[in-house]
Design a protein around this motif. Structure first.
Motif, short mmCIF file in Angstrom:
data_model
loop_
_atom_site.label_atom_id
_atom_site.label_comp_id
_atom_site.label_asym_id
_atom_site.label_seq_id
_atom_site.Cartn_x
_atom_site.Cartn_y
_atom_site.Cartn_z
N ALA A 1 12.49 11.98 -10.03
CA ALA A 1 11.24 11.58 -9.38
C ALA A 1 10.43 10.60 -10.22
CB ALA A 1 10.39 12.82 -9.08
N ARG A 2 10.65 10.58 -11.54
CA ARG A 2 9.87 9.69 -12.39
C ARG A 2 10.21 8.22 -12.14
NH1 ARG A 2 10.14 10.64 -18.32
NH2 ARG A 2 9.52 8.48 -18.52
N TYR A 3 11.34 7.94 -11.46
CA TYR A 3 11.72 6.56 -11.18
C TYR A 3 11.19 6.06 -9.84
CZ TYR A 3 15.03 6.97 -15.07
OH TYR A 3 15.59 7.14 -16.31
N ILE A 4 10.47 6.90 -9.12
CA ILE A 4 9.97 6.48 -7.80
C ILE A 4 9.06 5.26 -7.89
CG2 ILE A 4 8.45 7.19 -5.91
CD1 ILE A 4 9.73 9.96 -6.07
N PRO A 5 8.11 5.18 -8.85
CA PRO A 5 7.29 3.96 -8.93
C PRO A 5 8.12 2.69 -9.15
CG PRO A 5 6.28 5.73 -10.18
CD PRO A 5 7.63 6.22 -9.79
N LEU A 6 9.18 2.78 -9.96
CA LEU A 6 10.04 1.60 -10.18
C LEU A 6 10.79 1.24 -8.92
CD1 LEU A 6 11.57 2.21 -13.74
CD2 LEU A 6 9.47 1.03 -13.10
N PHE A 7 11.25 2.25 -8.19
CA PHE A 7 11.93 2.01 -6.91
C PHE A 7 11.03 1.22 -5.97
CE2 PHE A 7 11.97 3.51 -2.50
CZ PHE A 7 13.23 3.07 -2.09
N GLY A 8 9.76 1.64 -5.86
CA GLY A 8 8.84 0.95 -4.97
C GLY A 8 8.61 -0.49 -5.37
N ILE A 9 8.41 -0.72 -6.67
CA ILE A 9 8.14 -2.07 -7.17
C ILE A 9 9.33 -2.99 -6.93
CG2 ILE A 9 7.88 -3.39 -9.32
CD1 ILE A 9 6.03 -1.08 -10.28
N ILE B 1 0.84 -1.21 0.00
CA ILE B 1 0.00 0.00 0.00
C ILE B 1 0.87 1.25 0.00
CG2 ILE B 1 -1.61 1.36 1.39
CD1 ILE B 1 -2.97 -1.24 2.19
N LEU B 2 1.94 1.24 0.78
CA LEU B 2 2.84 2.40 0.80
C LEU B 2 3.54 2.57 -0.55
CD1 LEU B 2 4.03 4.69 2.44
CD2 LEU B 2 5.74 3.12 3.34
N THR B 3 3.91 1.46 -1.17
CA THR B 3 4.50 1.51 -2.51
C THR B 3 3.52 2.09 -3.51
OG1 THR B 3 5.93 -0.40 -2.08
CG2 THR B 3 5.45 0.10 -4.38
N LEU B 4 2.28 1.64 -3.45
CA LEU B 4 1.23 2.15 -4.33
C LEU B 4 1.03 3.65 -4.13
CD1 LEU B 4 -2.20 0.49 -5.03
CD2 LEU B 4 -2.12 2.85 -4.29
N ALA B 5 0.91 4.07 -2.87
CA ALA B 5 0.66 5.48 -2.58
C ALA B 5 1.84 6.35 -3.01
CB ALA B 5 0.38 5.66 -1.09
N SER B 6 3.06 5.84 -2.87
CA SER B 6 4.24 6.61 -3.26
C SER B 6 4.31 6.80 -4.77
CB SER B 6 5.52 5.90 -2.78
OG SER B 6 5.53 5.78 -1.38
N PHE C 1 6.94 9.11 -0.75
CA PHE C 1 8.18 8.44 -1.10
C PHE C 1 9.24 8.56 0.00
CE2 PHE C 1 12.44 9.40 -2.99
CZ PHE C 1 12.84 8.08 -3.20
N LYS C 2 9.31 9.73 0.63
CA LYS C 2 10.35 9.92 1.64
C LYS C 2 10.12 9.00 2.84
CE LYS C 2 8.04 14.16 3.24
NZ LYS C 2 8.18 15.63 3.30
N TYR C 3 8.86 8.69 3.13
CA TYR C 3 8.59 7.77 4.23
C TYR C 3 8.92 6.33 3.84
CZ TYR C 3 6.14 11.92 5.79
OH TYR C 3 5.83 13.21 6.14
N LEU C 4 8.66 5.98 2.59
CA LEU C 4 9.03 4.65 2.10
C LEU C 4 10.55 4.50 2.13
CD1 LEU C 4 8.26 1.95 0.82
CD2 LEU C 4 8.30 3.08 -1.42
N LEU C 5 11.25 5.56 1.75
CA LEU C 5 12.71 5.54 1.78
C LEU C 5 13.22 5.39 3.21
CD1 LEU C 5 15.21 5.88 -0.07
CD2 LEU C 5 15.10 8.33 0.40
N PHE C 6 12.59 6.13 4.13
CA PHE C 6 12.99 6.04 5.55
C PHE C 6 12.74 4.64 6.10
CE2 PHE C 6 11.87 6.36 10.06
CZ PHE C 6 13.04 6.93 10.57
N ILE C 7 11.58 4.07 5.77
CA ILE C 7 11.26 2.72 6.24
C ILE C 7 12.26 1.71 5.69
CG2 ILE C 7 9.55 0.85 6.02
CD1 ILE C 7 7.39 3.02 6.25
N MET C 8 12.64 1.87 4.43
CA MET C 8 13.64 0.97 3.85
C MET C 8 14.96 1.03 4.63
SD MET C 8 15.46 1.02 0.09
CE MET C 8 16.60 2.31 0.61
#
Length: 514
Positions: free
Chosen positions: A303-311, A125-130, A266-273
């Motif tokens: 920033a356009r690579y953020i969805p790929l980062f999450g996946i 869900i966090l990946t999706l939202a990011s 995204f910054k929270y996903l990065l922090f969690i990682m």
């Protein structure tokens, strides 16, 4: 007691799909936030009407016509076909379906790791939202689905020894004709190749050596697959030409680094990682390390690579976080038991009843007129372009690049633009000339003369609009809250100047009222 499966119990991935698809179906205006959608549709129309692929630009008046590689030609034809039948509403619903399907597939993939389902739910869900930062009705959305499938096949081969890599060249054949994101497929495959080579050389691992050889053969097969396109090896060179052009990378908004001052998830996903990797007792292997480092770098670069980062990072983080729950503390036992119960209930779901019903209901609602999408009149020059179509202004225009995308969509071939969202085609030199005018830099008038520009359509209250209002050799003939249209004081434009003499007065009155 054995629990029976049921069609009446939606799975978690069903809920993810339904909620995402419904949200984008009824609140999907953001998918049309970028005017590039418009020129992609018209590019598809051009190919369908001409029954040919464009090698020269048909949308700009620049002469001689610029060489153009329509590297997303298949996506554009698909978009044009949908638009012809269902308009922009069909475009929004189609891309909403693709996005919802991508994260449906992502959750299906992470379930195969048999990890804690609660952790999987939270991180997906966090990946999706990011990833919402780059949810636009454009060809790159196809890459979201394809990279998930591609990643799964590589992972399944690497960790489960199921060799279905022969699908990769077939996927590449489709991918290379849909979107330039196919390069991410080569990046992924190369990381798995070098990871296995490292193990084979350093650890004398015979199994890794066999895997490296198989992946290497598949990469060669994928390279040959990329050549099956209308432009040959030019499509292979295109991503390198674009990303190596530093001026474009530095001046096109979507290629810029993410702005951490904005409220982005995204910054929270990065922090969690970072937190998970810091405290997890399970080490990353060489392949996981390569994936995390490279896609983190890419997401920070643009920033356009953020969805790929999450996946890419989501499955790795889920495996790492799952290892944190090893142990017998009460909290860990509580989390594991709750996860087991959720997983047991989720396992009872069967079939695709709820997603199919959701799609059917949305289609029925759209067909009855309950869903209707168009470009936003508050951000796009909708009214101004209608004025242009009525007046049929002659001569060459200068336009805002975003306006150019919409003009191509709404008024081509009646009007051809100076600049639009295809900055890669126009190149750095022409982009510098574009900025010279928009920023009123020394020599801006020479650019006007060079391209014989007779009129300007640009954002209201922009620097160039305010500047031209003070010039006696330029006259404002149209103004609204989005766009201004100016014509040069020439004999050819005198009829327009006489026809609309009071536009400046109206603007002054509006200022006085405020």
């Amino acid at each position: 007691m054995i629990k029976k499966s049921s069609l009446l119990i939606p799975s978690i991935e069903d809920v993810l799909f339904i909620s995402t698809f419904l949200y984008l179906s009824f609140a999907g205006q953001g998918l049309l936030a970028d005017g590039d959608t418009g020129y992609h549709i018209r590019a598809g129309d051009f190919m369908l009407d001409a029954l040919a692929f464009p090698f020269k630009d048909p949308f700009s008046y620049l002469h001689p016509p610029l060489a153009w590689t329509a590297h997303e030609w298949l996506s554009e034809i698909i978009m044009a076909l949908i638009h012809r039948q269902f308009g922009l509403t069909g475009i929004v619903l189609f891309f909403g379906f693709i996005i919802a399907s991508a994260y449906y597939l992502l959750f299906k993939v992470v379930q195969t790791y048999k990890s804690n389902i609660l952790i999987a739910i939270v991180l997906v869900i966090l990946t999706l939202a990011s990833s919402t930062i780059h949810w636009l009705a454009r060809p790159h959305i196809f890459s979201l689905v394809l990279i998930i499938i591609w990643y799964y096949l590589l992972d399944d081969f690497q960790y489960n020894n199921r060799n279905r890599l022969y699908f990769l060249p077939l996927i590449m054949l489709l991918w290379v004709n849909l979107h330039g994101g196919y390069m991410a497929g080569f990046i992924l495959a190369s990381i798995y190749l070098f990871g296995n080579l490292f193990k084979a050389i350093v650890h004398k691992d015979a199994e890794a050596s066999k895997k490296a050889r198989k992946i290497g053969i598949i990469i060669v097969g994928c390279l040959f697959a990329t050549l099956i396109n209308p432009y040959g090896y030019d499509i292979l060179l295109f991503p390198f030409k674009l990303t190596s052009n530093q001026f474009i990378m530095d001046h096109v908004t979507e290629w810029l680094s993410p702005n951490f001052h904005e409220p982005m998830l995204f910054k929270y996903l990065l922090f969690i990682m970072l937190a998970i990797l810091a405290v997890s007792r399970k080490s990353l292997n060489i392949i996981e390390t390569g994936l995390v480092l490279l896609f983190t770098y890419m997401s920070l670069y643009s920033a356009r690579y953020i969805p790929l980062f999450g996946i890419i990072t989501a499955p790795i983080l889920i495996r790492q976080a799952d290892a944190l729950l090893d142990g017998e503390s009460r909290f860990k036992q509580f989390i594991r038991k709750r996860a087991e119960r959720i997983a047991a209930t989720d396992a009872m779901s069967k079939g695709y009843l709820f997603p199919i019903l959701t799609i059917a209901l949305v289609v029925i609602f759209a067909a009855s007129g309950g869903i209707n999408y168009a470009f936003d009149e508050k951000t796009k020059p909708v009214a101004a372009v209608e004025f242009l179509k009525k007046e049929q202004i002659k001569g060459n225009m200068f336009n805002d690049d975003e306006f150019g995308d919409y003009i191509i969509y709404a008024a081509w071939p009646q009007y051809k633009v100076f600049f639009d969202g295809r900055s890669d085609m126009y190149g750095a030199d022409r982009m510098k000339e574009y900025f010279k005018i928009t920023r009123i830099e020394p020599g801006w008038e020479k650019v006007i003369e060079k391209y014989r520009i007779d009129w300007v359509i640009y954002k209201a209250n922009s620097a160039i609009s305010l500047f031209l209002m003070e010039r006696k050799d330029w006259h404002l003939i149209y103004a609204d809250k989005v766009a201004n249209i100016f014509v040069k004081d020439t004999p050819e434009n005198r009829y327009l100047i006489n026809k609309y003499p009071d536009v400046n007065l109206v603007i002054e009155e509006d200022k006085d009222d405020k």
